[in-house]
Design a protein around this motif. Structure first.
Motif, PDB file in Angstrom:
ATOM      1  N   LEU A 160       1.961  -7.842  -0.276  1.00 44.67           N
ATOM      2  CA  LEU A 160       0.748  -8.549  -0.693  1.00 44.67           C
ATOM      3  C   LEU A 160       0.895  -9.041  -2.130  1.00 44.67           C
ATOM      4  O   LEU A 160       1.587  -8.424  -2.941  1.00 44.67           O
ATOM      5  CB  LEU A 160      -0.455  -7.604  -0.593  1.00 44.67           C
ATOM      6  CG  LEU A 160      -0.684  -7.003   0.799  1.00 44.67           C
ATOM      7  CD1 LEU A 160      -1.598  -5.792   0.724  1.00 44.67           C
ATOM      8  CD2 LEU A 160      -1.257  -8.054   1.755  1.00 44.67           C
ATOM      9  N   MET A 213      -8.520  -0.641   6.960  1.00 43.57           N
ATOM     10  CA  MET A 213      -7.687  -1.855   6.995  1.00 43.57           C
ATOM     11  C   MET A 213      -7.097  -2.049   8.382  1.00 43.57           C
ATOM     12  O   MET A 213      -6.841  -1.069   9.074  1.00 43.57           O
ATOM     13  CB  MET A 213      -6.465  -1.662   6.085  1.00 43.57           C
ATOM     14  CG  MET A 213      -6.743  -1.513   4.647  1.00 43.57           C
ATOM     15  SD  MET A 213      -5.191  -0.986   3.857  1.00 43.57           S
ATOM     16  CE  MET A 213      -5.702  -1.148   2.161  1.00 43.57           C
ATOM     17  N   TYR A 248      -5.405 -14.752   3.989  1.00 40.80           N
ATOM     18  CA  TYR A 248      -6.070 -13.445   4.039  1.00 40.80           C
ATOM     19  C   TYR A 248      -6.207 -12.824   2.647  1.00 40.80           C
ATOM     20  O   TYR A 248      -5.264 -12.804   1.869  1.00 40.80           O
ATOM     21  CB  TYR A 248      -5.281 -12.465   4.928  1.00 40.80           C
ATOM     22  CG  TYR A 248      -5.523 -11.036   4.546  1.00 40.80           C
ATOM     23  CD1 TYR A 248      -6.665 -10.371   5.017  1.00 40.80           C
ATOM     24  CD2 TYR A 248      -4.693 -10.375   3.645  1.00 40.80           C
ATOM     25  CE1 TYR A 248      -6.930  -9.086   4.620  1.00 40.80           C
ATOM     26  CE2 TYR A 248      -4.962  -9.083   3.243  1.00 40.80           C
ATOM     27  CZ  TYR A 248      -6.087  -8.438   3.735  1.00 40.80           C
ATOM     28  OH  TYR A 248      -6.353  -7.170   3.322  1.00 40.80           O
ATOM     29  N   TRP A 302      -1.611  -3.882  10.127  1.00 41.35           N
ATOM     30  CA  TRP A 302      -0.566  -4.682   9.488  1.00 41.35           C
ATOM     31  C   TRP A 302      -0.707  -4.751   7.976  1.00 41.35           C
ATOM     32  O   TRP A 302       0.272  -4.836   7.256  1.00 41.35           O
ATOM     33  CB  TRP A 302      -0.511  -6.105  10.078  1.00 41.35           C
ATOM     34  CG  TRP A 302      -1.712  -6.980   9.752  1.00 41.35           C
ATOM     35  CD1 TRP A 302      -2.851  -7.092  10.493  1.00 41.35           C
ATOM     36  CD2 TRP A 302      -1.864  -7.835   8.621  1.00 41.35           C
ATOM     37  NE1 TRP A 302      -3.730  -7.959   9.895  1.00 41.35           N
ATOM     38  CE2 TRP A 302      -3.140  -8.431   8.740  1.00 41.35           C
ATOM     39  CE3 TRP A 302      -1.051  -8.159   7.528  1.00 41.35           C
ATOM     40  CZ2 TRP A 302      -3.629  -9.333   7.793  1.00 41.35           C
ATOM     41  CZ3 TRP A 302      -1.558  -9.051   6.598  1.00 41.35           C
ATOM     42  CH2 TRP A 302      -2.815  -9.623   6.724  1.00 41.35           C
ATOM     43  N   VAL A 303      -1.944  -4.680   7.471  1.00 46.66           N
ATOM     44  CA  VAL A 303      -2.174  -4.767   6.019  1.00 46.66           C
ATOM     45  C   VAL A 303      -1.547  -3.575   5.309  1.00 46.66           C
ATOM     46  O   VAL A 303      -1.068  -3.665   4.190  1.00 46.66           O
ATOM     47  CB  VAL A 303      -3.682  -4.866   5.702  1.00 46.66           C
ATOM     48  CG1 VAL A 303      -3.925  -4.870   4.195  1.00 46.66           C
ATOM     49  CG2 VAL A 303      -4.267  -6.109   6.330  1.00 46.66           C
ATOM     50  N   ARG A 304      -1.523  -2.429   5.997  1.00 46.90           N
ATOM     51  CA  ARG A 304      -1.009  -1.198   5.393  1.00 46.90           C
ATOM     52  C   ARG A 304       0.465  -1.315   5.006  1.00 46.90           C
ATOM     53  O   ARG A 304       0.928  -0.604   4.127  1.00 46.90           O
ATOM     54  CB  ARG A 304      -1.166  -0.015   6.359  1.00 46.90           C
ATOM     55  CG  ARG A 304      -2.608   0.260   6.690  1.00 46.90           C
ATOM     56  CD  ARG A 304      -2.701   1.428   7.654  1.00 46.90           C
ATOM     57  NE  ARG A 304      -4.019   1.468   8.270  1.00 46.90           N
ATOM     58  CZ  ARG A 304      -4.337   2.262   9.292  1.00 46.90           C
ATOM     59  NH1 ARG A 304      -3.432   3.064   9.812  1.00 46.90           N
ATOM     60  NH2 ARG A 304      -5.549   2.232   9.787  1.00 46.90           N
ATOM     61  N   TYR A 308      -9.737  -0.072   2.497  1.00 47.97           N
ATOM     62  CA  TYR A 308      -9.985  -0.951   1.366  1.00 47.97           C
ATOM     63  C   TYR A 308     -10.809  -0.177   0.332  1.00 47.97           C
ATOM     64  O   TYR A 308     -11.340   0.904   0.631  1.00 47.97           O
ATOM     65  CB  TYR A 308     -10.771  -2.192   1.810  1.00 47.97           C
ATOM     66  CG  TYR A 308     -10.013  -3.121   2.713  1.00 47.97           C
ATOM     67  CD1 TYR A 308      -8.910  -3.839   2.226  1.00 47.97           C
ATOM     68  CD2 TYR A 308     -10.398  -3.312   4.037  1.00 47.97           C
ATOM     69  CE1 TYR A 308      -8.223  -4.719   3.057  1.00 47.97           C
ATOM     70  CE2 TYR A 308      -9.713  -4.182   4.862  1.00 47.97           C
ATOM     71  CZ  TYR A 308      -8.622  -4.889   4.376  1.00 47.97           C
ATOM     72  OH  TYR A 308      -7.948  -5.751   5.175  1.00 47.97           O
ATOM     73  N   SER A 327      -3.492 -10.709  -1.459  1.00 46.38           N
ATOM     74  CA  SER A 327      -3.387 -11.739  -0.440  1.00 46.38           C
ATOM     75  C   SER A 327      -1.965 -11.744   0.090  1.00 46.38           C
ATOM     76  O   SER A 327      -1.063 -11.208  -0.541  1.00 46.38           O
ATOM     77  CB  SER A 327      -3.717 -13.098  -1.072  1.00 46.38           C
ATOM     78  OG  SER A 327      -3.307 -14.136  -0.211  1.00 46.38           O
ATOM     79  N   THR A 328      -1.786 -12.355   1.242  1.00 42.44           N
ATOM     80  CA  THR A 328      -0.434 -12.462   1.774  1.00 42.44           C
ATOM     81  C   THR A 328       0.336 -13.608   1.124  1.00 42.44           C
ATOM     82  O   THR A 328       1.528 -13.743   1.308  1.00 42.44           O
ATOM     83  CB  THR A 328      -0.458 -12.669   3.304  1.00 42.44           C
ATOM     84  OG1 THR A 328      -1.392 -13.710   3.575  1.00 42.44           O
ATOM     85  CG2 THR A 328      -0.851 -11.411   4.019  1.00 42.44           C
ATOM     86  N   CYS A 378       0.836  -1.205   0.000  1.00 43.76           N
ATOM     87  CA  CYS A 378       0.000   0.000   0.000  1.00 43.76           C
ATOM     88  C   CYS A 378       0.868   1.251   0.000  1.00 43.76           C
ATOM     89  O   CYS A 378       1.936   1.268   0.621  1.00 43.76           O
ATOM     90  CB  CYS A 378      -0.896   0.027   1.243  1.00 43.76           C
ATOM     91  SG  CYS A 378      -2.217  -1.181   1.138  1.00 43.76           S
TER      92      CYS A 378
END
Ligand SMILES: [Zn+2]
Length: 402
Positions: free
Chosen positions: A367, A358, A390, A361-363, A352, A382-383, A345
C-alpha cells in the motif's frame, strides 16, 4: 493497637514504622532491672552500627513464635517492646509476620523520613553483647514470626525473604551475608567454619537454636538443608533486585530504574525486527511502548553498573545501545513514515483504524501512504501512489515500511 508513624513498602512487603525514639530511657525501674539494666538507662543501644558508621555488614535471621489469637503479631511484639517494656533486652529491626512487618529500629532504608540512609543502628538480638565484629554491633535483625498455620508461616517467611533480600541489595551485600542467630552463637563459642551455611547451623551450648522454624529440626544436617532452602528463596529475590533482566520493574520511592535501550520505532514490526537480531546474538529482549514508540530494551536494572555492563556488551556485538532511566531520556530518532512510502500491514492486523475488519487482500497488499493524519498516527493508504484507487485508514503502528 499502635498507630505506625509511617507505612511504606519494601520489596512488596508492607512495613509499619514504629522506631523507638533516640534517647528514650527505661521508665519502669523493675522491668529495667529484670532486663539487666539500671533504672533510667537508655532503652536501646542508641548507636549506629559498625563503630558508629551505620554500615550494615550482614542480615541476621531469627524466628519467634506466633501469638495465639493475635492477628497482627508484629504489632503485638512491637507494643510489648515499646512502650510496654515487656521484651527484656531484646531489640530487633523488624518483626515480620504474614501481614507485613513492624520496624522498631533504624535500618538505614531511606524509605521513610525516620530511617535515612546511613542511619542503621545497633539492636540487641544476637546474644553476643557489644563485640565489635558481632551480630549485635554490625547487623540488621529480622524476627520472623512463625508456628501458626502452614499458610501463615509460608507468607511470613516469604515476607522475611523479601525484606532480607532488599536489605542485602540496598547495602551491596552478597547472599553470603545472610546469617542466622546461631551463626553468632557459634562464633561466640569460638566455633568458626569457612562454610557460612555450616556456621549458620552450628549449635552451641546455652545458645538459641535460631531461626528454629526455618531450621525445622534439631538435627544439624536437616537444619542445614532447610536453611539452604530459605537462603535460596532470599537469593532469588536478591538476584532479581540486582539485575536479572526484568521488562518493567516498578521503582519504589526514591529508586531509579536503568533501562538498556537500543532502537525506538513508531513501527512495531521494525522494533520486532531489531529485537530478533539482538536475540540471535544471545540477549534477552523486550519491547515496551513508551510515548507511542516501540522501544527495544535488553533489560531494566535497579543497579546502574549492571545496565552499563549490558549496554557495553551490546555495543561490542555491534548494536547501538544506551542506558535510560525510568523517567526516560530523549529517544533516538524514530523511524518516520512519509507520504509516498510503500507499507504493508503487520502480521495479525485485521482491522482499519476505525475498527472495521479489512478485506483479506488488504492485509497482505503493498500500500502507498497518501496522507498522514492526527499527529502521524493515522495513515491513509492506497494501492496506488496517485489517483482514485482503493483507500483506507490504518493505524501507523499497524504497518511497516517495505
Ligand atoms: Zn534468635
Amino acid at each position: 493497637m499502635l498507630t505506625p508513624n509511617a507505612t511504606y513498602t519494601m520489596n512488596g512487603v508492607k512495613i509499619r514504622e514504629y522506631i523507638i525514639p533516640d534517647g528514650y530511657r527505661w521508665k519502669d525501674a523493675a522491668k529495667a532491672r529484670a532486663a539487666g539494666f539500671n533504672p533510667g538507662s537508655l532503652f536501646k543501644k542508641n548507636q549506629k552500627l559498625s563503630g558508629g558508621t551505620g554500615k550494615v555488614q550482614a542480615v541476621t535471621i531469627h524466628n519467634t513464635g506466633d501469638l495465639p489469637k493475635v492477628y497482627d503479631d508484629g504489632e503485638q511484639y512491637t507494643r510489648a517492646t515499646y512502650p510496654n517494656e515487656n521484651m527484656g533486652s531484646a531489640r530487633v529491626h523488624f518483626y515480620v509476620d504474614d501481614t507485613g512487618a513492624w520496624q522498631n529500629l533504624k535500618a538505614g532504608t531511606g524509605l521513610t523520613p525516620a530511617d535515612p540512609i546511613g542511619s542503621a543502628e545497633v539492636g540487641w538480638h544476637a546474644a553476643d553483647g557489644s563485640v565489635s565484629d558481632g551480630g549485635n554491633m554490625t547487623t540488621v535483625a529480622l524476627e520472623i514470626i512463625e508456628n501458626e498455620s502452614t499458610e501463615h508461616d509460608r507468607i511470613a517467611r516469604d515476607n522475611g525473604a523479601r525484606i532480607a533480600a532488599w536489605l542485602l541489595w540496598k547495602n551491596g551485600l552478597p547472599i553470603s551475608k545472610l546469617v542466622t542467630h546461631s551463626f553468632w552463637g557459634a562464633k561466640k563459642h569460638g566455633k568458626t567454619n569457612s562454610d557460612v551455611d555450616v556456621q549458620c547451623t552450628t549449635p552451641a551450648p546455652g545458645e538459641h537454636w535460631c531461626p528454629m522454624y526455618i531450621f525445622g529440626s534439631q538435627n544439624q544436617s536437616k537444619a542445614l538443608q532447610n536453611w539452604k532452602t530459605f537462603k535460596q528463596q532470599v537469593k532469588t529475590y536478591l538476584d532479581k533486585l540486582n539485575g536479572t533482566p526484568d521488562p518493567a520493574p516498578d521503582p519504589t520511592p526514591g529508586e531509579t530504574i536503568y533501562r538498556v535501550q537500543t532502537g525506538a520505532y513508531k513501527i512495531k514490526a521494525n522494533a520486532e525486527a531489531l529485537a530478533e537480531k539482538i536475540k540471535a546474538k544471545g540477549f534477552a529482549t523486550y519491547i515496551t511502548i513508551v510515548d507511542g514508540l516501540y522501544k527495544v530494551q535488553v533489560g531494566a536494572y535497579r543497579v546502574k553498573k549492571y545496565a552499563e555492563a549490558e549496554r557495553d556488551k551490546l555495543k561490542a556485538a555491534g548494536f547501538n545501545a544506551f542506558v535510560t532511566t525510568k523517567s526516560g531520556t530523549a529517544a533516538p530518532a524514530a523511524e518516520e513514515i512519509a507520504v509516498g512510502d510503500k507499507v504493508q500491514c503487520n502480521a495479525g492486523v485485521k482491522k482499519y483504524s476505525n475498527g472495521v475488519t479489512m478485506p483479506e487482500w488488504v492485509r497482505t497488499a503493498i500500500l502507498y501512504v497518501r496522507q498522514i493524519e492526527s499527529g502521524g498516527k493515522i495513515f491513509l493508504v492506497s494501492t496506488q501512489k496517485t489517483g482514485n484507487q482503493y483507500t483506507g485508514r490504518v493505524n501507523a503502528t499497524d504497518v511497516h515500511k517495505v
